[in-house]
Design a protein around this motif. Structure first.
Motif, mmCIF file in Angstrom:
data_model
loop_
_atom_site.group_PDB
_atom_site.id
_atom_site.type_symbol
_atom_site.label_atom_id
_atom_site.label_comp_id
_atom_site.label_asym_id
_atom_site.label_seq_id
_atom_site.Cartn_x
_atom_site.Cartn_y
_atom_site.Cartn_z
ATOM 1 N N VAL A 98 -14.267 -29.952 11.197
ATOM 2 C CA VAL A 98 -13.600 -29.031 12.119
ATOM 3 C C VAL A 98 -14.402 -28.958 13.403
ATOM 4 N N ARG A 99 -13.756 -28.473 14.466
ATOM 5 C CA ARG A 99 -14.458 -28.141 15.702
ATOM 6 C C ARG A 99 -14.021 -26.752 16.127
ATOM 7 N N ILE A 100 -14.996 -25.919 16.456
ATOM 8 C CA ILE A 100 -14.758 -24.499 16.740
ATOM 9 C C ILE A 100 -14.971 -24.245 18.223
ATOM 10 N N TYR A 101 -14.069 -23.457 18.810
ATOM 11 C CA TYR A 101 -14.129 -23.116 20.231
ATOM 12 C C TYR A 101 -14.001 -21.602 20.375
ATOM 13 N N SER A 102 -14.779 -21.033 21.292
ATOM 14 C CA SER A 102 -14.592 -19.623 21.627
ATOM 15 C C SER A 102 -14.910 -19.409 23.100
ATOM 16 N N VAL A 115 -10.514 -20.937 18.445
ATOM 17 C CA VAL A 115 -9.707 -22.040 17.933
ATOM 18 C C VAL A 115 -10.564 -22.866 16.982
ATOM 19 N N ILE A 116 -10.006 -23.146 15.817
ATOM 20 C CA ILE A 116 -10.629 -24.072 14.865
ATOM 21 C C ILE A 116 -9.715 -25.279 14.751
ATOM 22 N N SER A 117 -10.164 -26.412 15.269
ATOM 23 C CA SER A 117 -9.394 -27.648 15.214
ATOM 24 C C SER A 117 -9.756 -28.380 13.928
ATOM 25 N N VAL A 118 -8.734 -28.759 13.164
ATOM 26 C CA VAL A 118 -8.930 -29.246 11.802
ATOM 27 C C VAL A 118 -8.643 -30.747 11.712
ATOM 28 N N GLU A 119 -9.584 -31.491 11.165
ATOM 29 C CA GLU A 119 -9.413 -32.926 10.952
ATOM 30 C C GLU A 119 -8.984 -33.157 9.500
ATOM 31 N N TYR A 120 -7.714 -32.945 9.254
ATOM 32 C CA TYR A 120 -7.149 -33.118 7.913
ATOM 33 C C TYR A 120 -7.016 -34.605 7.593
ATOM 34 N N ARG A 121 -6.923 -34.921 6.309
ATOM 35 C CA ARG A 121 -6.810 -36.314 5.887
ATOM 36 C C ARG A 121 -5.451 -36.903 6.291
ATOM 37 N N ASP A 139 -14.724 -26.383 30.864
ATOM 38 C CA ASP A 139 -15.886 -25.812 30.189
ATOM 39 C C ASP A 139 -15.453 -24.580 29.396
ATOM 40 N N ILE A 140 -16.120 -24.356 28.287
ATOM 41 C CA ILE A 140 -15.860 -23.176 27.470
ATOM 42 C C ILE A 140 -17.194 -22.685 26.940
ATOM 43 N N ALA A 141 -17.307 -21.414 26.680
ATOM 44 C CA ALA A 141 -18.605 -20.817 26.366
ATOM 45 C C ALA A 141 -19.221 -21.358 25.085
ATOM 46 N N PHE A 142 -18.387 -21.662 24.084
ATOM 47 C CA PHE A 142 -18.940 -22.029 22.769
ATOM 48 C C PHE A 142 -18.108 -23.143 22.151
ATOM 49 N N THR A 143 -18.778 -24.200 21.716
ATOM 50 C CA THR A 143 -18.170 -25.231 20.873
ATOM 51 C C THR A 143 -19.154 -25.581 19.768
ATOM 52 N N GLN A 144 -18.608 -25.916 18.619
ATOM 53 C CA GLN A 144 -19.461 -26.269 17.485
ATOM 54 C C GLN A 144 -18.694 -27.180 16.542
ATOM 55 N N SER A 145 -19.288 -28.294 16.170
ATOM 56 C CA SER A 145 -18.718 -29.154 15.139
ATOM 57 C C SER A 145 -19.296 -28.756 13.796
ATOM 58 N N SER A 146 -18.428 -28.719 12.788
ATOM 59 C CA SER A 146 -18.859 -28.247 11.484
ATOM 60 C C SER A 146 -18.020 -28.909 10.410
ATOM 61 N N GLU A 147 -18.203 -28.488 9.170
ATOM 62 C CA GLU A 147 -17.409 -28.969 8.044
ATOM 63 C C GLU A 147 -17.140 -27.807 7.105
ATOM 64 N N LEU A 148 -15.942 -27.788 6.561
ATOM 65 C CA LEU A 148 -15.661 -26.898 5.441
ATOM 66 C C LEU A 148 -15.864 -27.709 4.174
#
Length: 309
Positions: A69-73, A114-120, A51-60
């Motif tokens: 991207v997926r963001i974790y803090s 952490v920002i996990s990046v889904e590059y092409r 478990d982690i306090a914050f996760t968020q899926s997003s797009e640049l």
């Protein structure tokens, strides 16, 4: 020198080798879809997702380009450093979902965003499409962090092909690109596209990642007759302004020697670079965590210590 496999991996690697031999006998032809399916199967060996306090899926979104991207803090109200994570998979496989447990563990171990990046991915999007995506996220990552506090320290990390992306960004910086990278974490990185180091042959068969598989990945990644050596970070432009670096290698990996050579080149330039080798481990051992829990725990511990040093 060929690496010596850890005893607790012998049965698993033996089974993989038998399956690979049978696939050759059956005339199985490698395809990107098959490679992606096989890598995804390794997720069965990563069953612990903290478990982690914050996760968020997003797009640049930049123009017509949308990069998931997926963001974790671990603490979204704290002004923490930021780390961009680029997953492995030969520039062809992998995604942010597969690497979700790893990114959670890095964020917790290092106390960072952490920002996990889904590059092409190739072959649909060959070189340098994925690298261009990575540069866009590096330039604009702050626009993604509207719901997370952060400070001005920015780092990059990646395993295998993700390490290639990190080091290629550093190479672009050395060539004059206006990029900020404070630290980089390279987990068994791919930094040589020209097959120039002994371990590529010495460890090239029987240890999960084979030289034939690497050659096939690169054939799908490069479509424009690029000079493989010229675009290899281990041989490309570097200077003493390269970021502080942690290089992780494994003794039973065809990519072992190129990672060590990259570290040594940084040291010769006067860059603060650290190197740690996991004896008896294979390439992609982070994706086999349930089989090698102690080694993975040490890996995340070392990443956290380096980031917080």
């Amino acid at each position: 020198m060929r690496g010596t496999l850890a005893p607790h991996l012998e049965e698993f690697i033996g089974q993989l080798n038998q399956a690979a031999e049978q696939a050759i006998k059956d005339g199985v032809i490698p395809t990107p879809e098959l490679a992606r399916t096989n890598l995804a199967k390794l997720s069965a060996f990563v069953t612990k997702s903290p478990d982690i306090a914050f996760t968020q899926s997003s797009e640049l979104v930049i123009g017509a380009q949308a990069i998931p991207v997926r963001i974790y803090s671990p603490d979204p109200d704290a002004r923490l450093p930021v780390l961009l994570y680029f997953h492995g998979g030969g520039h062809m496989c992998g995604d942010i979902q597969m690497y979700d447990p790893m990114c959670r563990k890095i964020a917790l171990a290092a106390n960072c965003v952490v920002i996990s990046v889904e590059y092409r991915l190739a072959p649909e999007y060959p070189y340098p499409a994925g690298l261009d995506d990575a540069e866009l996220v590096l330039r604009h990552y702050q626009t993604l962090l509207t719901d997370v506090a952060y400070n001005n320290q920015i780092m990059v990390a990646g395993d295998s092909a993700g390490g290639a992306i990190c080091t290629s960004l550093v190479m672009r910086k050395s060539q004059g690109a206006d990029l900020t990278i404070d630290k980089q974490v390279l987990i068994y990185p791919s930094v040589d596209y020209s097959f120039s180091f002994p371990s590529f042959i010495e460890n090239g068969d029987g240890y999960l990642l084979t030289k034939a598989r690497v050659q096939w990945y690169f054939e799908n990644y490069f479509h424009q007759d690029e000079s493989r050596k010229a675009v290899s970070p281990v041989f490309g432009p570097l200077d003493n302004k390269a970021p502080q670096t942690l290089v992780i290698t494994t003794s039973c990996d065809p990519l072992r020697d190129e990672g060590i050579a990259y570290h040594q080149r940084l040291v010769e330039l006067g860059v603060n670079s650290q190197h740690y080798e996991f004896e008896g481990m294979v390439h992609a051992f982070m994706n086999l965590e349930d089989l090698v829990p102690d080694e993975c725990a040490l890996l995340f511990e070392k990443i956290g210590a380096f980031i917080n040093s």
